[in-house]
Design a protein around this motif. Structure first.
Motif, short mmCIF file in Angstrom:
data_model
loop_
_atom_site.label_atom_id
_atom_site.label_comp_id
_atom_site.label_asym_id
_atom_site.label_seq_id
_atom_site.Cartn_x
_atom_site.Cartn_y
_atom_site.Cartn_z
N MET A 5 11.34 -20.53 45.54
CA MET A 5 10.07 -19.97 45.15
C MET A 5 9.88 -20.05 43.63
O MET A 5 8.79 -20.34 43.17
N ALA A 6 10.94 -19.81 42.88
CA ALA A 6 10.83 -19.86 41.42
C ALA A 6 10.44 -21.25 40.95
O ALA A 6 9.67 -21.40 40.01
N LYS A 7 10.97 -22.28 41.59
CA LYS A 7 10.66 -23.65 41.21
C LYS A 7 9.18 -23.94 41.45
O LYS A 7 8.54 -24.60 40.65
N LEU A 8 8.63 -23.42 42.55
CA LEU A 8 7.22 -23.60 42.86
C LEU A 8 6.35 -22.94 41.79
O LEU A 8 5.38 -23.53 41.32
N ASN A 9 6.71 -21.73 41.40
CA ASN A 9 5.95 -21.04 40.35
C ASN A 9 6.04 -21.79 39.03
O ASN A 9 5.08 -21.84 38.27
N GLU A 10 7.21 -22.36 38.74
CA GLU A 10 7.38 -23.14 37.51
C GLU A 10 6.45 -24.35 37.51
O GLU A 10 5.81 -24.67 36.51
N LYS A 11 6.34 -25.02 38.64
CA LYS A 11 5.45 -26.18 38.76
C LYS A 11 4.00 -25.77 38.56
O LYS A 11 3.23 -26.48 37.92
N LYS A 12 3.62 -24.63 39.12
CA LYS A 12 2.25 -24.14 38.95
C LYS A 12 1.97 -23.84 37.49
O LYS A 12 0.90 -24.15 36.97
N THR A 13 2.95 -23.23 36.82
CA THR A 13 2.79 -22.91 35.40
C THR A 13 2.67 -24.18 34.58
O THR A 13 1.81 -24.28 33.69
N GLU A 14 3.51 -25.18 34.87
CA GLU A 14 3.43 -26.46 34.15
C GLU A 14 2.05 -27.09 34.32
O GLU A 14 1.47 -27.58 33.35
N ALA A 15 1.54 -27.10 35.53
CA ALA A 15 0.23 -27.69 35.80
C ALA A 15 -0.87 -26.94 35.06
O ALA A 15 -1.77 -27.57 34.48
N LEU A 16 -0.79 -25.62 35.05
CA LEU A 16 -1.78 -24.81 34.36
C LEU A 16 -1.76 -25.07 32.86
O LEU A 16 -2.82 -25.28 32.23
N VAL A 17 -0.58 -25.10 32.27
CA VAL A 17 -0.46 -25.34 30.82
C VAL A 17 -0.95 -26.74 30.48
O VAL A 17 -1.70 -26.94 29.52
N LYS A 18 -0.55 -27.73 31.28
CA LYS A 18 -0.98 -29.11 31.02
C LYS A 18 -2.50 -29.23 31.08
O LYS A 18 -3.12 -29.86 30.22
#
Length: 59
Positions: free
Chosen positions: A1-14
């Protein structure tokens, strides 16, 4: 789950950086998850180790 949240954060920041024109500015380098600069890569390695609670003695 943490990895999924990290990917969402990366996409949002990008997406936000793209909106603000950071990817179009030749004076700004946006590096994702890694760096070609050895000093920055070493710092990222230290931060990753600290985030995981590890003590990397090979720095």
């Amino acid at each position: 789950m943490a990895k999924l949240n990290e990917k969402k954060t990366e996409a949002l920041v990008k997406k936000q950086l793209e909106k603000l024109g950071y990817f179009d500015d030749d004076d700004v380098i946006v590096e994702e998850q890694a760096s070609d600069n050895p000093v920055i890569e070493k710092l990222l390695k230290v931060l990753r180790s600290q985030a995981l609670g590890m003590d990397d003695q090979n720095l």
